[in-house]
Design a protein around this motif. Structure first.
Motif, PDB file in Angstrom:
ATOM      1  N   SER A   2      45.076 -17.519  18.982  1.00 24.34           N
ATOM      2  CA  SER A   2      44.699 -17.372  17.715  1.00 24.34           C
ATOM      3  C   SER A   2      45.341 -18.031  16.580  1.00 24.34           C
ATOM      4  CB  SER A   2      44.114 -15.798  17.460  1.00 24.34           C
ATOM      5  OG  SER A   2      45.543 -15.107  17.351  1.00 24.34           O
ATOM      6  N   VAL A   3      46.470 -17.980  16.739  1.00 21.81           N
ATOM      7  CA  VAL A   3      47.476 -18.555  15.748  1.00 21.81           C
ATOM      8  C   VAL A   3      47.173 -20.113  15.577  1.00 21.81           C
ATOM      9  CG1 VAL A   3      49.784 -18.691  14.808  1.00 21.81           C
ATOM     10  CG2 VAL A   3      49.208 -16.642  15.985  1.00 21.81           C
ATOM     11  N   ASP A   4      46.866 -20.914  16.821  1.00 15.60           N
ATOM     12  CA  ASP A   4      46.778 -22.037  16.673  1.00 15.60           C
ATOM     13  C   ASP A   4      45.438 -22.440  16.033  1.00 15.60           C
ATOM     14  OD1 ASP A   4      48.964 -23.008  18.396  1.00 15.60           O
ATOM     15  OD2 ASP A   4      47.785 -22.297  20.176  1.00 15.60           O
ATOM     16  N   TYR A   5      44.258 -21.467  16.282  1.00 13.25           N
ATOM     17  CA  TYR A   5      43.183 -21.876  15.699  1.00 13.25           C
ATOM     18  C   TYR A   5      43.278 -21.430  14.112  1.00 13.25           C
ATOM     19  CZ  TYR A   5      40.559 -21.855  19.963  1.00 13.25           C
ATOM     20  OH  TYR A   5      40.049 -22.425  21.229  1.00 13.25           O
ATOM     21  N   ILE A   6      44.167 -20.610  13.696  1.00 14.69           N
ATOM     22  CA  ILE A   6      44.355 -20.481  12.507  1.00 14.69           C
ATOM     23  C   ILE A   6      45.114 -21.732  11.646  1.00 14.69           C
ATOM     24  CG2 ILE A   6      45.788 -18.958  10.647  1.00 14.69           C
ATOM     25  CD1 ILE A   6      45.316 -16.639  12.756  1.00 14.69           C
ATOM     26  N   ASN A   7      46.025 -22.255  12.464  1.00  9.52           N
ATOM     27  CA  ASN A   7      46.595 -23.545  12.002  1.00  9.52           C
ATOM     28  C   ASN A   7      45.738 -24.521  11.753  1.00  9.52           C
ATOM     29  OD1 ASN A   7      48.992 -22.125  12.271  1.00  9.52           O
ATOM     30  ND2 ASN A   7      49.736 -23.249  13.987  1.00  9.52           N
ATOM     31  N   VAL A   8      44.545 -24.872  12.661  1.00  5.34           N
ATOM     32  CA  VAL A   8      43.577 -25.660  12.433  1.00  5.34           C
ATOM     33  C   VAL A   8      42.617 -25.425  11.305  1.00  5.34           C
ATOM     34  CG1 VAL A   8      41.608 -26.674  13.429  1.00  5.34           C
ATOM     35  CG2 VAL A   8      43.360 -26.232  15.114  1.00  5.34           C
ATOM     36  N   LEU A  58      41.717 -30.622  -1.669  1.00  3.24           N
ATOM     37  CA  LEU A  58      41.404 -30.777  -0.304  1.00  3.24           C
ATOM     38  C   LEU A  58      41.725 -29.077   0.394  1.00  3.24           C
ATOM     39  CD1 LEU A  58      43.415 -33.907   0.331  1.00  3.24           C
ATOM     40  CD2 LEU A  58      40.845 -33.638   0.696  1.00  3.24           C
ATOM     41  N   SER A  59      42.085 -27.996  -0.394  1.00  2.00           N
ATOM     42  CA  SER A  59      42.498 -27.033   0.260  1.00  2.00           C
ATOM     43  C   SER A  59      41.195 -25.678  -0.145  1.00  2.00           C
ATOM     44  CB  SER A  59      43.545 -26.251  -0.633  1.00  2.00           C
ATOM     45  OG  SER A  59      44.881 -26.997  -0.337  1.00  2.00           O
ATOM     46  N   PHE A  60      40.227 -26.367  -0.703  1.00  2.08           N
ATOM     47  CA  PHE A  60      38.964 -25.692  -0.824  1.00  2.08           C
ATOM     48  C   PHE A  60      38.325 -25.017   0.572  1.00  2.08           C
ATOM     49  CE2 PHE A  60      37.348 -28.417  -5.011  1.00  2.08           C
ATOM     50  CZ  PHE A  60      38.669 -27.417  -5.535  1.00  2.08           C
ATOM     51  N   THR A  61      37.957 -23.785   0.593  1.00  6.03           N
ATOM     52  CA  THR A  61      37.291 -22.953   1.591  1.00  6.03           C
ATOM     53  C   THR A  61      36.257 -22.725   1.380  1.00  6.03           C
ATOM     54  OG1 THR A  61      38.513 -21.083   1.362  1.00  6.03           O
ATOM     55  CG2 THR A  61      39.709 -22.506   2.704  1.00  6.03           C
ATOM     56  N   GLY A  62      35.467 -22.510   2.484  1.00  7.95           N
ATOM     57  CA  GLY A  62      33.974 -21.933   2.410  1.00  7.95           C
ATOM     58  C   GLY A  62      33.296 -21.599   3.488  1.00  7.95           C
ATOM     59  N   VAL A  63      31.976 -21.864   3.842  1.00  8.18           N
ATOM     60  CA  VAL A  63      31.305 -21.599   4.921  1.00  8.18           C
ATOM     61  C   VAL A  63      31.665 -21.923   6.314  1.00  8.18           C
ATOM     62  CG1 VAL A  63      29.475 -23.253   4.790  1.00  8.18           C
ATOM     63  CG2 VAL A  63      28.933 -20.959   5.939  1.00  8.18           C
ATOM     64  N   VAL A  64      32.417 -22.883   6.347  1.00  7.63           N
ATOM     65  CA  VAL A  64      32.964 -23.418   7.443  1.00  7.63           C
ATOM     66  C   VAL A  64      34.024 -22.623   8.120  1.00  7.63           C
ATOM     67  CG1 VAL A  64      34.059 -25.449   8.833  1.00  7.63           C
ATOM     68  CG2 VAL A  64      32.243 -25.924   7.123  1.00  7.63           C
ATOM     69  N   GLN A  65      34.858 -22.413   7.284  1.00  3.63           N
ATOM     70  CA  GLN A  65      36.053 -21.480   7.557  1.00  3.63           C
ATOM     71  C   GLN A  65      35.638 -20.223   8.085  1.00  3.63           C
ATOM     72  OE1 GLN A  65      35.916 -23.803   5.165  1.00  3.63           O
ATOM     73  NE2 GLN A  65      37.649 -25.099   5.483  1.00  3.63           N
ATOM     74  N   ILE A  66      34.712 -19.559   7.136  1.00  2.00           N
ATOM     75  CA  ILE A  66      34.245 -18.228   7.381  1.00  2.00           C
ATOM     76  C   ILE A  66      33.488 -18.057   8.799  1.00  2.00           C
ATOM     77  CG2 ILE A  66      32.777 -16.509   6.565  1.00  2.00           C
ATOM     78  CD1 ILE A  66      33.539 -17.083   3.853  1.00  2.00           C
ATOM     79  N   ALA A  67      32.631 -19.099   8.994  1.00  4.62           N
ATOM     80  CA  ALA A  67      31.785 -19.245  10.243  1.00  4.62           C
ATOM     81  C   ALA A  67      32.951 -19.259  11.542  1.00  4.62           C
ATOM     82  CB  ALA A  67      31.162 -20.310  10.429  1.00  4.62           C
ATOM     83  N   SER A  68      33.994 -19.982  11.306  1.00  2.23           N
ATOM     84  CA  SER A  68      35.044 -20.228  12.393  1.00  2.23           C
ATOM     85  C   SER A  68      35.733 -18.724  12.532  1.00  2.23           C
ATOM     86  CB  SER A  68      35.984 -21.307  12.126  1.00  2.23           C
ATOM     87  OG  SER A  68      35.403 -22.484  11.839  1.00  2.23           O
ATOM     88  N   CYS A  69      36.208 -18.157  11.511  1.00  2.00           N
ATOM     89  CA  CYS A  69      36.769 -16.846  11.698  1.00  2.00           C
ATOM     90  C   CYS A  69      35.926 -15.694  12.189  1.00  2.00           C
ATOM     91  CB  CYS A  69      37.238 -16.403  10.048  1.00  2.00           C
ATOM     92  SG  CYS A  69      38.334 -17.276   9.323  1.00  2.00           S
ATOM     93  N   MET A  70      34.541 -15.814  11.930  1.00  2.00           N
ATOM     94  CA  MET A  70      33.441 -14.952  12.735  1.00  2.00           C
ATOM     95  C   MET A  70      33.587 -15.340  14.120  1.00  2.00           C
ATOM     96  SD  MET A  70      30.594 -14.914   9.722  1.00  2.00           S
ATOM     97  CE  MET A  70      29.416 -14.104  10.918  1.00  2.00           C
ATOM     98  N   GLY A  71      33.604 -16.551  14.569  1.00  2.00           N
ATOM     99  CA  GLY A  71      33.279 -16.872  15.850  1.00  2.00           C
ATOM    100  C   GLY A  71      34.833 -16.307  16.618  1.00  2.00           C
ATOM    101  N   PHE A  72      35.873 -16.460  16.181  1.00  2.00           N
ATOM    102  CA  PHE A  72      37.105 -15.827  16.604  1.00  2.00           C
ATOM    103  C   PHE A  72      37.261 -14.257  16.581  1.00  2.00           C
ATOM    104  CE2 PHE A  72      39.087 -19.745  14.521  1.00  2.00           C
ATOM    105  CZ  PHE A  72      38.419 -20.592  15.671  1.00  2.00           C
ATOM    106  N   ALA A  73      36.799 -13.495  15.755  1.00  2.00           N
ATOM    107  CA  ALA A  73      36.592 -12.182  15.559  1.00  2.00           C
ATOM    108  C   ALA A  73      35.497 -11.322  16.218  1.00  2.00           C
ATOM    109  CB  ALA A  73      36.958 -11.856  14.264  1.00  2.00           C
ATOM    110  N   ASP A  74      34.378 -12.218  16.882  1.00  2.00           N
ATOM    111  CA  ASP A  74      33.039 -11.527  17.173  1.00  2.00           C
ATOM    112  C   ASP A  74      33.297 -10.754  18.568  1.00  2.00           C
ATOM    113  OD1 ASP A  74      30.595 -10.969  17.420  1.00  2.00           O
ATOM    114  OD2 ASP A  74      29.697 -13.198  17.766  1.00  2.00           O
ATOM    115  N   ALA A  75      33.312  -9.615  18.204  1.00  2.00           N
ATOM    116  CA  ALA A  75      33.182  -8.472  19.284  1.00  2.00           C
ATOM    117  C   ALA A  75      32.216  -8.661  20.197  1.00  2.00           C
ATOM    118  CB  ALA A  75      33.338  -7.260  18.799  1.00  2.00           C
ATOM    119  N   TYR A  76      31.027  -9.409  19.849  1.00  2.00           N
ATOM    120  CA  TYR A  76      29.810  -9.348  20.791  1.00  2.00           C
ATOM    121  C   TYR A  76      30.000 -10.346  22.013  1.00  2.00           C
ATOM    122  CZ  TYR A  76      27.316  -6.484  17.363  1.00  2.00           C
ATOM    123  OH  TYR A  76      27.251  -5.321  16.637  1.00  2.00           O
ATOM    124  N   ILE A  77      31.054 -11.390  21.784  1.00  2.00           N
ATOM    125  CA  ILE A  77      31.460 -12.329  22.716  1.00  2.00           C
ATOM    126  C   ILE A  77      32.094 -11.778  24.183  1.00  2.00           C
ATOM    127  CG2 ILE A  77      31.137 -14.074  21.061  1.00  2.00           C
ATOM    128  CD1 ILE A  77      34.237 -14.342  21.394  1.00  2.00           C
TER     129      ILE A  77
END
Length: 586
Positions: A137-143, A361-380
């Motif tokens: 998960s740390v690798d995905y956070i780095n990405v 270039l450091s702005f974050t939004g729906v793309v980053q939030i969707a990625s975090c939701m995918g990593f923390a999704d307990a339903y998968i």
């Protein structure tokens, strides 16, 4: 940041979701416990776990959550499709060395540095990190930290009214390069990592590879020829048939189901489909006008609400690790900003603008939030991110964007005239010098009045006139603004995208050969920031006079145009003339 409508809504929805989630029963339990001890009520104190289970079982039922998740997933899928419709990979050919150097540096440097810094997190025997989750998960956070999302950057710059500024265009080019390059890396990394760590069987891994082969065959053998046929069949200036728009959207939905079954994520096929649709009119504009409203205004906010509902502040049982993760992310974004600054300064950009570019270039939004939701999704079945780490990621992302957007709004003024020296007005024009003027127009209505002005100027060979005709076109169906020069330095005309408005002035130039010179331009940008194109062209060409047809409110002119005109009058360092004719809206 709080002036941004999108982020005001994002923060409010995240807060609403967080309060509607497990945090609300926790607050209720604390309040009831205080009342219990203050008033000496008999019996046992309120039990948090009991209240939490009853509340979540009543408000968030399993069937309701499943429906919300499906709607949110559909919204993300369609949102990514429409965002990619506005993108045009062909723009990469026009990006210079500066954009490529900044994009490579801002992605690779923070990723490599964070890859070394992640060693501070102790990996347990079961390949997990306490308070964070699975060690990958740390690798995905780095990405997530390293990438710059093109749609997120574009939407925030549009609300800041910086999309068609010099720094805004460079930021969009840089984020487009970084986004496409990092997306390719993430796809490859995800396939390899998931196959290795989730112990996929041979048939499952083979099905994913076959899925990608089928997708490529469908994209280039069926979808792309069909899209080109639709564009060819639509007459120039005409509207795309409604049935074609509906069929394209149905194909996107069907390929989303295919992507969810055979590819790495449910939105992956939508991204590739969107990239193959040509931006702008006729098809790109038709899809945006008729299909973007519901996903953007209803389903994507639902995603924010669900993302906030997953934030559980009662899950912070490792506060030191959560603080360490926050510091880790802030360090990553700081390095990302510095990594973007170094090549920008090397290409002779001012330090202040280079720092602002790094912040953009450091702005974050729906793309980053969707990625975090995918990593923390307990339903998968096997989430790789712990709830407290997920909450830390969401909070840090929102804070980073709040800080970055506020600093950009405060310190970047694209109409700043500090670098302009001297007076450039008709009054200060030297005798027998060329008079340069800019004539911006939205339509053909002001053309006769501008021609009458040129005739009344009594120009001759000793006192010629150079007219910069700027046709203003509203940005629709595209994500990047642009300004097009239709005449090169050798005086050769490029008829591409020229229209009747330009041709009238070109014909006038031929009748006044040697007396009047015409330089045709087209600016494609949002209404609310068109003044940036006019003012920048006036400064770049050292013009002495700007003819601005005034938008009449009583005739139905767009209020954003009225505001843009007032901005031109107050910011441009030349004389400004306004056309108050009754037959033109602009």
């Amino acid at each position: 940041m709080f002036g941004l409508r999108t982020y005001r809504r994002l923060v409010s929805l995240l807060q609403s979701g967080a309060l509607l989630g497990p945090t609300l029963p926790y607050i209720v339990t604390r309040v009831l416990t205080i009342f219990h001890y203050l008033f000496g009520l008999g019996g046992a104190a309120p039990n948090y776990e009991h209240i939490r289970q009853r509340y979540l079982g009543t408000v968030f039922r399993e069937e309701g959550l499943s429906l919300l998740r499906t709607a949110a997933s559909f919204g993300i899928q369609m949102h990514f499709f429409f965002v990619c419709v506005k993108m045009k990979p062909g723009h990469l050919k026009r990006c210079g060395k500066k954009a490529f150097a900044i994009a490579i540096s801002s992605v690779i440097v923070p990723y490599l540095l964070l890859n070394e810094l992640k060693k501070v997190f102790k990996v347990e025997d079961d390949y997990t990190i306490e308070g964070i989750g699975f060690y990958t998960s740390v690798d995905y956070i780095n990405v997530i930290i390293s990438i710059s999302s093109f749609p997120v950057v574009g939407s925030i710059l549009a609300e800041l009214r910086l999309l068609n500024t010099e720094l805004g265009r460079l930021t969009m080019s840089t984020s487009l390069i970084a986004d496409l390059g990092s997306s390719f890396y993430v796809v490859v990394y995800t396939i390899v990592t998931v196959s290795r760590n989730m112990h996929l069987g041979v048939l499952e891994a083979a099905s994913k590879m076959v899925g990608y082969v089928f997708l490529l065959a469908f994209l280039f053998s069926v979808f792309q020829p069909w899209i080109r046929w639709i564009v060819r069949r639509t007459p120039k200036g005409g509207r795309v048939w409604e049935g074609h728009v509906i069929m394209v959207i149905l194909v996107v939905i069907a390929m989303g189901a295919f992507s969810d079954s055979f590819l790495s994520s449910h939105w992956e096929a939508s991204v590739y489909l969107g990239l193959l649709v040509p931006d702008g009119p006729p098809l790109g504009t038709a899809l945006i006008e008729r299909g973007e409203f519901i996903p953007a205004e209803l389903l994507v906010p639902l995603t924010y609400l669900i993302a906030g509902r997953w934030i559980d502040f009662t899950s912070f049982i490792h506060p030191r690790m959560s603080i360490a993760l926050l510091l880790y992310m802030f360090a990553g974004y700081t390095v990302k900003t510095l990594a973007a600054m170094v090549p920008a300064i090397y290409f002779n950009m001012p330090v202040r603008n280079a720092a602002l570019l790094g912040l953009m270039l450091s702005f974050t939004g729906v793309v980053q939030i969707a990625s975090c939701m995918g990593f923390a999704d307990a339903y998968i079945g096997s989430p790789i991110l712990e709830p407290e780490a997920y909450a830390a990621l969401i909070v840090s992302g929102v804070c980073i964007t709040a800080i970055s957007s506020s600093l950009v709004a405060i310190f970047y003024d694209p109409l700043s005239s500090d670098h302009v020296m001297g007076c450039r007005t008709v009054q200060h024009l030297m005798p027998q010098a060329e008079l340069r003027l800019v004539a911006p127009m939205l339509n053909e209505d002001p053309v006769p009045h501008v021609l009458n002005l040129l005739e009344a100027s009594s120009a001759d060979e000793q006192t010629p006139i150079c007219v910069y005709v700027l046709h203003l076109v509203e940005l629709m169906g595209r994500a990047t603004s642009t300004i097009i020069a239709h005449k090169n330095r050798k005086g050769q005309l490029d008829a591409h995208q020229m229209d009747r408005l330009h041709n009238v002035f070109i014909n006038y130039e031929q009748t006044k050969k040697g007396i009047v010179a015409v330089q045709p331009f087209t600016a494609v940008s949002p209404y609310k920031s068109m003044q940036h194109d006019i003012c920048s062209l006036s400064i770049e060409k050292n013009v002495h006079f700007v003819v601005v047809p005034y938008p009449r409110k009583e005739l139905g002119a767009n209020p954003e145009l009225h505001q843009a005109t007032r901005s031109i009058i107050s910011n441009v360092l030349t004389q400004v003339g306004t056309n108050l004719s009754n037959d033109g809206l602009f």
